[in-house]
Scaffold this active site. Structure first.
Site, mmCIF file in Angstrom:
data_model
loop_
_atom_site.group_PDB
_atom_site.id
_atom_site.type_symbol
_atom_site.label_atom_id
_atom_site.label_comp_id
_atom_site.label_asym_id
_atom_site.label_seq_id
_atom_site.Cartn_x
_atom_site.Cartn_y
_atom_site.Cartn_z
ATOM 1 N N GLN A 1 3.114 -1.474 5.698
ATOM 2 C CA GLN A 1 3.842 -1.939 4.502
ATOM 3 C C GLN A 1 3.278 -1.307 3.228
ATOM 4 O O GLN A 1 4.011 -1.126 2.256
ATOM 5 C CB GLN A 1 3.744 -3.466 4.380
ATOM 6 C CG GLN A 1 4.558 -4.242 5.393
ATOM 7 C CD GLN A 1 3.725 -4.643 6.586
ATOM 8 O OE1 GLN A 1 2.809 -3.925 6.988
ATOM 9 N NE2 GLN A 1 4.029 -5.772 7.182
ATOM 10 N N ASN B 1 -3.059 -14.100 4.592
ATOM 11 C CA ASN B 1 -2.303 -12.913 4.164
ATOM 12 C C ASN B 1 -2.359 -11.881 5.281
ATOM 13 O O ASN B 1 -2.975 -12.118 6.335
ATOM 14 C CB ASN B 1 -2.855 -12.361 2.843
ATOM 15 C CG ASN B 1 -1.931 -11.322 2.231
ATOM 16 O OD1 ASN B 1 -0.719 -11.522 2.163
ATOM 17 N ND2 ASN B 1 -2.461 -10.180 1.812
ATOM 18 N N LYS B 2 -1.719 -10.774 5.046
ATOM 19 C CA LYS B 2 -1.598 -9.713 6.052
ATOM 20 C C LYS B 2 -2.941 -9.391 6.695
ATOM 21 O O LYS B 2 -3.966 -9.340 6.015
ATOM 22 C CB LYS B 2 -1.008 -8.475 5.367
ATOM 23 C CG LYS B 2 -0.756 -7.286 6.257
ATOM 24 C CD LYS B 2 0.048 -7.612 7.486
ATOM 25 C CE LYS B 2 1.373 -8.280 7.205
ATOM 26 N NZ LYS B 2 2.011 -8.850 8.420
ATOM 27 N N ARG C 1 11.378 -9.109 4.547
ATOM 28 C CA ARG C 1 10.021 -9.607 4.782
ATOM 29 C C ARG C 1 9.387 -9.963 3.442
ATOM 30 O O ARG C 1 9.987 -9.752 2.392
ATOM 31 C CB ARG C 1 9.192 -8.563 5.540
ATOM 32 C CG ARG C 1 9.315 -7.184 4.887
ATOM 33 C CD ARG C 1 8.158 -6.312 5.058
ATOM 34 N NE ARG C 1 6.982 -6.829 4.360
ATOM 35 C CZ ARG C 1 6.790 -6.776 3.037
ATOM 36 N NH1 ARG C 1 7.708 -6.257 2.222
ATOM 37 N NH2 ARG C 1 5.688 -7.259 2.506
ATOM 38 N N GLY C 2 8.142 -10.481 3.499
ATOM 39 C CA GLY C 2 7.486 -10.938 2.277
ATOM 40 C C GLY C 2 7.771 -12.425 2.137
ATOM 41 O O GLY C 2 8.933 -12.851 2.220
ATOM 42 N N ARG D 1 9.746 -17.076 11.446
ATOM 43 C CA ARG D 1 8.370 -16.570 11.303
ATOM 44 C C ARG D 1 7.473 -17.767 10.978
ATOM 45 O O ARG D 1 7.826 -18.585 10.135
ATOM 46 C CB ARG D 1 8.282 -15.486 10.204
ATOM 47 C CG ARG D 1 9.057 -14.211 10.579
ATOM 48 C CD ARG D 1 8.708 -13.053 9.660
ATOM 49 N NE ARG D 1 7.394 -12.501 9.955
ATOM 50 C CZ ARG D 1 6.802 -11.581 9.183
ATOM 51 N NH1 ARG D 1 7.394 -11.137 8.089
ATOM 52 N NH2 ARG D 1 5.614 -11.111 9.517
ATOM 53 N N ASP E 1 0.740 -15.415 2.148
ATOM 54 C CA ASP E 1 1.819 -16.106 2.853
ATOM 55 C C ASP E 1 1.637 -17.611 2.861
ATOM 56 O O ASP E 1 2.584 -18.363 3.107
ATOM 57 C CB ASP E 1 1.915 -15.599 4.293
ATOM 58 C CG ASP E 1 2.474 -14.190 4.295
ATOM 59 O OD1 ASP E 1 1.721 -13.264 3.965
ATOM 60 O OD2 ASP E 1 3.679 -14.044 4.577
HETATM 61 O O1 MRU Z 1 4.519 -9.433 7.514
HETATM 62 P P1 MRU Z 1 4.942 -9.274 6.081
HETATM 63 O O2 MRU Z 1 5.201 -7.873 5.689
HETATM 64 O O3 MRU Z 1 6.083 -10.212 5.729
HETATM 65 O O4 MRU Z 1 3.676 -9.761 5.268
HETATM 66 C C1 MRU Z 1 3.733 -9.781 3.882
HETATM 67 C C2 MRU Z 1 2.452 -10.121 3.244
HETATM 68 O O5 MRU Z 1 1.449 -10.311 3.881
HETATM 69 C C3 MRU Z 1 2.494 -10.313 1.761
HETATM 70 O O6 MRU Z 1 1.242 -10.036 1.194
HETATM 71 C C4 MRU Z 1 2.867 -11.771 1.429
HETATM 72 O O7 MRU Z 1 4.008 -12.161 2.140
HETATM 73 C C5 MRU Z 1 3.101 -11.965 -0.023
HETATM 74 S S1 MRU Z 1 4.585 -11.157 -0.562
HETATM 75 C C6 MRU Z 1 4.741 -11.498 -2.217
#
Ligand code: MRU
Length: 371
Positions: A207, A258-259, A54-55, A91, A248
């Site tokens: 996370q 973002n998250k 992920r990320g 995704r 993201d």
């Molecule tokens: O759903 P995830 O865990 O993939 O979400 C990740 C995030 O929201 C991170 O902040 C983003 O991907 C940046 S990672 C350098």
């Protein structure tokens, strides 16, 4: 990054192991450091969907290798296009995924099928190397921001550490190496700056509590995990000097996906005059989109991630514990959009800019099409 004295990236291939793709299974962290060996594009897609990997930057890099695995099975154009589309759809929110697949296809469409496997590994390797270099540069620019705050605190007679709040995980495990939001923190720490990180737990998948706390702890960076609802309170009481988060997708106007929960932190930061920075490699900018609220697709994930919490029991076994009454309905939007007006600055590999079209174009003038 180093774990137990060994240097690792978050994705790697090697000749000795037949060029399979290796990642850490992030659903097992922080309890165990399991390496997954992926041999097919379907396994790569499954790892992305289930968030074993992920990320935003990392899923782009891993998907690029996924396409190389696909070409080993069938390097003809119809199969390549089909598998590329399958990987790109795993995704929806992180633009790095589509960016990486498009970059691979641009090169591979101009390559003879017989040469495609070699070229695909070469290109995926280049994507990884560039991600590492970009994140390292983000770290260098971000250190300057942290040091400015450290100096102004000292000038005010404070001997407290610089207190940084972060949300989710934008560390080395979310990128090929270094991380985005955490890169400046690692570098400032390594240079001797006294800092402390408030880590949002980041429900529903935690996370922050699982991955960011594990990363910072492994690196010796002081940190405290807080519930997602605590950030506003901490800011009201002057306990947060700055916020740094990853992203993201950033639109050409500077809106930031973002998250889920990032927007609430940005609102609280704005209300309390706390600088709110978003760290990103330029691969996270979607130049085709202006209005983030309207145009960024937000991933909806399973209700089970909300109704259940995954943890480890006293026997060391991982288990999912239900926290809602049986049959309760739950919604799970995985990301939100923070409007550019709430963002103090975008921290990129080329430096810091305003979260605006003008700010981004000043750093990336080659993107100025005049429209
Ligand atoms: O759903 P995830 O865990 O993939 O979400 C990740 C995030 O929201 C991170 O902040 C983003 O991907 C940046 S990672 C350098």
């Amino acid at each position: 990054m180093k774990i137990g004295g060994e240097s690792y990236r978050s994705v790697w291939v090697n000749a000795e192991d037949g060029y399979a793709v290796h990642i850490f299974d992030q659903t097992k962290l922080p309890w165990s450091l399991d390496i997954l060996r992926l041999e097919t594009p379907q396994q790569v897609a499954e790892a992305i969907v289930t968030m074993q990997v992920r990320g935003a930057p990392l899923i782009g890099a891993v998907a690029a290798y996924g396409l190389a695995l696909a070409l080993r099975i069938d390097s003809a154009t119809p199969a390549m296009e089909r598998d590329a589309a399958m990987l790109a759809e795993t995704r929806p929110t992180a633009i790095n995924l589509r960016w990486a697949i498009e970059r691979m296809l641009t090169r591979l469409r101009n390559t003879l099928p017989a040469d495609r496997v070699r070229v695909a590994y070469e290109e995926a390797g280049a994507i990884c190397d560039e991600d590492v270099a970009q994140n390292e540069a983000i770290g260098r620019h971000g250190v300057a921001l942290i040091q400015q705050i450290a100096e102004s605190k000292r000038a005010r007679g404070s001997d407290e550490p610089v207190r940084i709040l972060t949300h989710c995980n934008a560390g080395w495990i979310a990128t090929v190496d270094w991380g985005t939001a955490l890169a400046p923190i690692y570098m400032a720490h390594d240079q001797g700056t006294d800092l402390h990180v408030w880590v949002d737990e980041t429900r529903p998948r935690n996370q922050g509590a699982a991955l960011t706390a594990w990363e910072l702890g492994s690196h010796g960076v002081g940190h405290t995990v807080v519930s997602d609802n605590a950030g506003g309170h901490l800011m009201q009481h002057g306990k947060v000097d700055m916020v740094i988060v990853g992203t993201d997708r950033v639109t050409r106007n500077g809106d930031v996906a973002n998250k889920i929960g990032t927007y609430l932190k940005a609102l609280a930061a704005h209300d309390n005059d706390v600088p709110f920075y978003v760290a990103l490699p330029s691969t996270t900018i979607d130049w085709s989109v202006g209005d983030g609220l309207r145009d960024i697709p937000i991933e909806e994930r399973s209700a089970r991630e909300v109704t259940h919490i995954v943890g480890r029991d006293s026997d060391g076994k991982m288990a999912a514990v239900q926290v809602t009454p049986d049959g309760t309905d739950a919604a799970n939007p995985a990301f939100d959009v923070t409007p550019a007006r709430l963002v103090t600055g975008l921290l990129t590999e080329r430096g810091v800019c305003d979260a605006s079209r003008e700010g981004l174009l000043a750093l990336f003038p080659e993107r100025n099409t005049g429209s």
